[in-house]
Design an enzyme around this catalytic site. Structure first.
Site, PDB file in Angstrom:
ATOM      1  N   GLY A 115     -54.550 -74.445 -28.208  1.00 56.15           N
ATOM      2  CA  GLY A 115     -56.230 -74.594 -28.368  1.00 56.15           C
ATOM      3  C   GLY A 115     -56.671 -75.295 -27.206  1.00 56.15           C
ATOM      4  N   GLY A 116     -57.941 -75.478 -26.933  1.00 59.34           N
ATOM      5  CA  GLY A 116     -58.493 -75.999 -25.566  1.00 59.34           C
ATOM      6  C   GLY A 116     -57.780 -77.066 -25.313  1.00 59.34           C
ATOM      7  N   PHE A 117     -57.159 -78.030 -26.229  1.00 60.80           N
ATOM      8  CA  PHE A 117     -56.557 -79.269 -25.652  1.00 60.80           C
ATOM      9  C   PHE A 117     -55.259 -79.349 -25.297  1.00 60.80           C
ATOM     10  CE2 PHE A 117     -60.455 -80.554 -28.095  1.00 60.80           C
ATOM     11  CZ  PHE A 117     -61.082 -81.192 -27.438  1.00 60.80           C
ATOM     12  N   GLY A 118     -54.609 -78.050 -25.774  1.00 60.08           N
ATOM     13  CA  GLY A 118     -53.041 -78.196 -25.278  1.00 60.08           C
ATOM     14  C   GLY A 118     -52.574 -77.329 -26.367  1.00 60.08           C
ATOM     15  N   VAL A 176     -49.339 -76.613 -29.437  1.00 58.02           N
ATOM     16  CA  VAL A 176     -48.696 -77.509 -30.493  1.00 58.02           C
ATOM     17  C   VAL A 176     -47.524 -76.983 -31.230  1.00 58.02           C
ATOM     18  CG1 VAL A 176     -49.180 -78.383 -32.843  1.00 58.02           C
ATOM     19  CG2 VAL A 176     -50.942 -77.911 -31.434  1.00 58.02           C
ATOM     20  N   ASP A 197     -65.021 -80.142 -32.104  1.00 58.74           N
ATOM     21  CA  ASP A 197     -64.193 -78.682 -32.204  1.00 58.74           C
ATOM     22  C   ASP A 197     -63.869 -78.397 -33.535  1.00 58.74           C
ATOM     23  OD1 ASP A 197     -63.413 -76.416 -31.395  1.00 58.74           O
ATOM     24  OD2 ASP A 197     -61.460 -77.064 -30.546  1.00 58.74           O
ATOM     25  N   GLY A 233     -49.215 -72.994 -32.407  1.00 54.54           N
ATOM     26  CA  GLY A 233     -50.590 -73.010 -32.099  1.00 54.54           C
ATOM     27  C   GLY A 233     -51.064 -73.399 -30.726  1.00 54.54           C
ATOM     28  N   LYS A 286     -48.275 -82.280 -30.077  1.00 52.55           N
ATOM     29  CA  LYS A 286     -49.366 -81.712 -29.116  1.00 52.55           C
ATOM     30  C   LYS A 286     -49.259 -82.058 -27.874  1.00 52.55           C
ATOM     31  CE  LYS A 286     -53.947 -80.279 -29.440  1.00 52.55           C
ATOM     32  NZ  LYS A 286     -54.550 -79.770 -30.518  1.00 52.55           N
TER      33      LYS A 286
END
Ligand SMILES: *[C@@H]1O[C@H](CO)[C@@H](O)[C@H](O)[C@H]1NC(C)=O
Ligand SMILES: *[C@@H]1O[C@H](CO)[C@@H](O)[C@H](O)[C@H]1NC(C)=O
Ligand SMILES: *[C@@H]1O[C@H](CO)[C@@H](O)[C@H](O)[C@H]1NC(C)=O
Ligand SMILES: *[C@@H]1O[C@H](CO)[C@@H](O)[C@H](O)[C@H]1NC(C)=O
Ligand SMILES: *[C@@H]1O[C@H](CO)[C@@H](O)[C@H](O)[C@H]1NC(C)=O
Ligand SMILES: *[C@@H]1O[C@H](CO)[C@@H](O)[C@H](O)[C@H]1NC(C)=O
Ligand SMILES: *[C@@H]1O[C@H](CO)[C@@H](O)[C@H](O)[C@H]1NC(C)=O
Ligand SMILES: *[C@@H]1O[C@H](CO)[C@@H](O)[C@H](O)[C@H]1NC(C)=O
Length: 840
Positions: A530-533, A535, A646, A528, A549
């Protein structure tokens, strides 16, 4: 003369209340005979003669006028029944209400207040259920007597429960003898004032349950009791009185607290459609509620792993190991052998989420803060523990409770409760050092800082040695190999940091192990983004599966801050949160290591035609409840107050049993430690889930999470994404739901894969809650506490929702409806997440 006056008064009273067709007053000339009924002005309560079930005895009582099941809330002649129907309740010449038989002088009951002669008297049944006695018409606010001061087995809303310091009256609630006999029974419930105020439930002279002291929010031992949609609870403590008052915000809801004949304090609400009382809270309920269940210095933990719910406070061991083994905790605990108390180095260990011990052996000083409280306790060797007296005011001014002597009847809760600190000696303290870390910044420097400086030196030496070695090695090895070794070596900085929070179980992973586990972050292991990095899935050598992550570089946070935040967040443990196992860093890159959940996100179920049918309504409701519990913990119950920022379907992972676990919590904290208050310059969130005030002004609060939760809830019911396309002019799911809601057709949004297998009431309740959560104004939205309450008390009357926020009508960002549905392997979920930067 007297009679004339009385007639005048009757006329006056008649004039005052002429708008009510019912009679609610007793006067000198108008007594109440058996068979007559007084009805309060709003027709909520009635007063008259009644016979309890299977009894022919007559009693005077007050009951709910409109409740079909006769529910008596107050009885006058509890222990002196009248055997035939000749009873009369009247006002005598001295201004007292008296109950006697026709033409007889024997008094069955009387208000028995000071006798005033030659004045005008009346008694009125108020719509609150209070029977009040006036002596003199002049001052109608002053009651010379009221039934609220003399409760039977029931506390009604608006009733003061506690002590009137001026008169010395301490109101006590006592059970009936049996359902057929309202006489004073065995059980009584009352406030006590030795040390900080507590409520006790007694059977005869024996205490059987204790509420704990008042924490500012509620009783320490009643975590369920909070301000919410229904109740407004006020605790009054001043020179005149100490009392607690419940008010019902919507007076059309009937609610009462009763001590019943089987010794249970229960709160019930009337459910009109079903014509029955519904219990919604009661105590004592579980073993851990029983007073002093685990003896002195023990505490009770109903969710403890293992079989025996009793445990000893930190620094103590069972008094009698044999009894303990036989599951008898009553002898309690004693100091561990070899303990040296009152030497230099004594300290305190925290018991979190606790009901504090019986405060009968405690003292309170409201002018001290928690630090001063600790000092006070440390200075006096007989002080065994301390806690904040009012957790609603924060540590600095929350007051101080200190215990001297036996500490009994403590327990812990899975959620709620308060922190309590037990005195231990230096040896014991060392074992709990991580707890100490939390509390003092200086200590934190000593405990973390020194090893880190030492680690720095070690690192420097290692690096120099390594550099020399590298120059030599370069002759033999290829460059690529070197880069790998380089990352491997420099991660050694990690290894020396293992001492952070030892009993939190946070692990600092060796970067090389992470590389091996994820196969060098192979794209095939990417699960996956997302906005934070991104996975990655990984497998450690011991077989444990992990999710790693890799945080995107832009966190703007120093390494130390990062570690601190991660350590704090790792302490948040709840069965509906994904467990953070540890972290790893290499140079500037930071990684978080989580438990791996094979079932992926909720989005991969509810938005998938085939897998959607795996989640029937019952399962979905369980998932919703799990998400609520997780959020409740983040918002209110953990020490940190985490706003997720989020929350969305893909951030709710399902374990093998399809239990929900919220992931990515605390990200906002890791990414912007300093801006954890109301306004942020950096908006991180997901299109379709962001509340208007957050998306447009960067304002965030627990209510912005509530908004996202509302969207998620509606998505789970409808099986559709909020920003998916609708044929009928509605901009998005909220708009669609709102349109149907207004037309009373809300059930049409229900996911067709649910078939007919759902409970329409439950679904409607959830839709209603969902709409409440997405209302435009943050202040209109409920808190997660309210949501939990509404979900668990299905019969609650919910307020009608206001117009929800359709912010995406204006805020289109040129997004087309398709980009939001991506979640495939090409890693393009990024366009699911937008980042708006507000230059300021
Ligand atoms: C009243 O008496 C009947 C017959 O004896 C019995 O079945 C019923 O349970 C009793 N009700 C109560 C409330 O005691
Ligand atoms: C009611 O009972 C009392 C004795 O308890 C008796 O004196 C009285 O006469 C009775 N009244 C009627 C109307 O039966
Ligand atoms: C009224 O009060 C007096 C003393 O205050 C007491 O002796 C008497 O029993 C009371 N009577 C009733 C009916 O409660
Ligand atoms: C709760 O009740 C008190 C009076 O007992 C009132 O002053 C206060 O404003 C009420 N709070 C809310 C939120 O309604
Ligand atoms: C109170 O509840 C009733 C239903 O019992 C509802 O019709 C009414 O709108 C509610 N009032 C408020 C102020 O919420
Ligand atoms: C007392 O309350 C408890 C809890 O609500 C309930 O289980 C019990 O049946 C009640 N007992 C009586 C006699 O009503
Ligand atoms: C509470 O603490 C303050 C500050 O130490 C002290 O002045 C005061 O006397 C204490 N009050 C009581 C009741 O002990
Ligand atoms: C310690 O506290 C107890 C209880 O408050 C008090 O009786 C005792 O005098 C105190 N001892 C000292 C040394 O202050």
């Amino acid at each position: 003369m007297h009679q004339e006056r009385a007639i005048l008064v009757s006329v006056l009273i008649f004039l005052i209340f002429r708008f009510c067709t019912c009679i609610d007053t007793i006067t000198l000339t108008r007594p109440l005979k058996d068979g007559d009924i007084l009805v309060s002005n709003g027709e909520t309560f009635a007063l008259g003669f009644f016979s309890p079930a299977n009894s022919s005895n007559r009693y005077v009582g007050i009951w709910y006028n409109k409740v079909s099941e006769q529910t008596v809330v107050w009885v006058a002649n509890r222990d002196r029944p009248i055997t035939n129907s000749s009873g009369i309740l009247s006002i005598d010449e001295t201004g007292n209400l008296v109950l006697h038989e026709k033409d007889q002088s024997f008094v069955f009951w009387s208000t028995n207040v000071s006798r005033v002669v030659n004045d005008v008297f009346s008694a009125q049944l108020l719509d609150s259920g209070n029977l009040v006695l006036f002596q003199g018409l002049v001052n109608k606010e002053v009651y010379s007597w009221q039934s609220f001061d003399h409760p039977s087995n029931t506390l009604l809303p608006g009733m003061k429960f506690g002590l009137d310091r001026k008169t010395g009256l301490n109101r006590v609630v006592t059970s009936w003898k049996s359902s057929g006999d309202p006489g004073v029974g065995d059980y009584s419930y009352k406030m006590e004032f030795v040390g900080p105020t507590q409520l006790f439930l007694y059977k005869g002279m024996t205490r059987i349950w204790r509420t704990g002291s008042w924490t500012g929010h509620g009783w320490s031992g009643v975590p369920a009791m909070t301000q919410n949609f229904i109740f407004n609870v006020t605790y009054i403590n001043n020179n005149d009185e100490v009392a607690v008052v419940y008010l019902i915000r919507n007076s059309s809801i009937l609610s009462r607290l009763t001590v019943n004949e089987s010794g249970t304090v229960e709160r019930l609400t009337w459910h009109g459609p079903d014509k029955r009382w519904i219990g919604f809270w009661s105590a004592p309920k579980e073993q851990c509620d029983a007073y002093n269940h685990c003896g002195p210095f023990g505490f009770c933990d109903p969710y403890k792993s293992g079989t025996f719910e009793c445990d000893c406070l930190p620094g103590y061991e069972p008094q009698s190991p044999q009894d303990w083994y036989l599951r008898d905790g009553s002898k309690g605990c004693k100091r561990k052998a070899g303990t040296q108390m009152c030497e230099i180095g004594d300290g305190f260990v925290e018991l979190a989420r606790a009901k504090v011990p019986d405060t009968s052996t405690a003292r309170v000083n409201m002018s001290l803060g928690l630090e001063a409280c600790k000092e006070l306790c440390l200075r006096n060797c007989t002080c065994m523990g301390y806690a904040s007296a009012d957790i609603s005011k924060g540590a600095a001014e929350g007051g101080c409770i200190t215990w001297y002597g036996n500490m009994i009847d403590a327990r812990t809760f899975p959620d709620g409760g308060q922190s309590f600190y037990t005195r231990v000696d230096a040896t014991e303290l060392a074992k709990y050092s991580s707890q100490r870390l939390k509390k003092s910044h200086n200590n934190r420097f000593l405990v973390i800082g020194v090893p880190i400086i030492a680690a720095g030196f070690f690192f420097l030496c290692a690096f120099i040695c390594y550099y020399i070695w590298k120059i030599r090695g370069k002759l033999n090895e290829g460059k690529a190999r070197f880069n790998f070794m380089n990352s491997l070596k420099s991660s050694e900085g990690c290894l020396t940091d293992k001492d952070i929070g030892e009993n939190v179980d946070i692990h600092v992973f060796d970067f090389s192990k992470i590389l091996v586990a994820t196969d060098n972050f192979s794209p095939s292991n990417k699960v996956g983004e997302g906005g934070f990095g991104s996975v990655y899935k990984g497998k450690l050598l011991n077989g444990q599966e992990i999710a790693v992550k890799r945080l995107s570089q832009s966190s703007g946070q120093g390494m130390q801050e990062f570690k601190n935040e991660v350590t704090l967040i790792a302490k948040l443990q709840h069965r509906n949160l994904v467990r953070l196992l540890g972290y790893c860093f290499r140079k500037e890159e930071k990684m978080l290591v989580y438990e791996y959940l094979p079932n992926k996100g909720l989005d991969s179920f509810i938005f998938d035609q085939e897998k959607a049918s795996l989640l029937d309504w019952k399962k979905r409701l369980q998932i919703i409840q799990g998400i609520v519990r997780g959020l409740l913990y983040l918002h209110h119950d953990s020490r940190l107050k985490i706003i997720h920022r989020d929350l969305k379907a893909s951030n709710v992972l399902l374990d093998t049993n399809l239990n929900p676990k919220i992931s990515d919590f605390g990200m906002a904290k890791i990414f912007g430690g300093e801006e954890d208050e109301a306004k942020t310059r950096r908006v991180v969130g997901t299109y379709g889930y962001m509340s208007p005030e957050y998306a447009m002004e960067g304002l965030f609060s627990v209510k912005s999470d509530v908004f996202s939760f509302g969207i998620l809830l509606l998505e789970m019911i409808s099986g559709r994404k909020n920003n998916s396309y609708y044929k009928d002019n509605s901009v998005n799911l909220i708009g669609h739901v709102w349109d149907l809601w207004k037309q009373d057709k809300a059930l049409m949004v229900v996911d067709s894969s649910l078939g007919d297998s759902y409970d329409a009431h439950e679904v409607l309740l959830c839709i209603h809650i969902g709409i409440l959560c997405v209302q435009e104004l943050a202040s209109d939205r409920p808190t997660m506490t309210d949501v939990a309450f509404m979900l668990s008390n299905r019969e609650t009357m919910l307020p009608p929702p206001n117009q929800p926020a359709f912010i995406f009508r204006q805020l289109k960002y040129g997004m087309d409806s398709k980009s939001a549905s991506a979640s495939g392997g090409d890693g393009s979920v990024f366009d699911d997440t937008i980042t708006i930067l507000h230059p300021r």
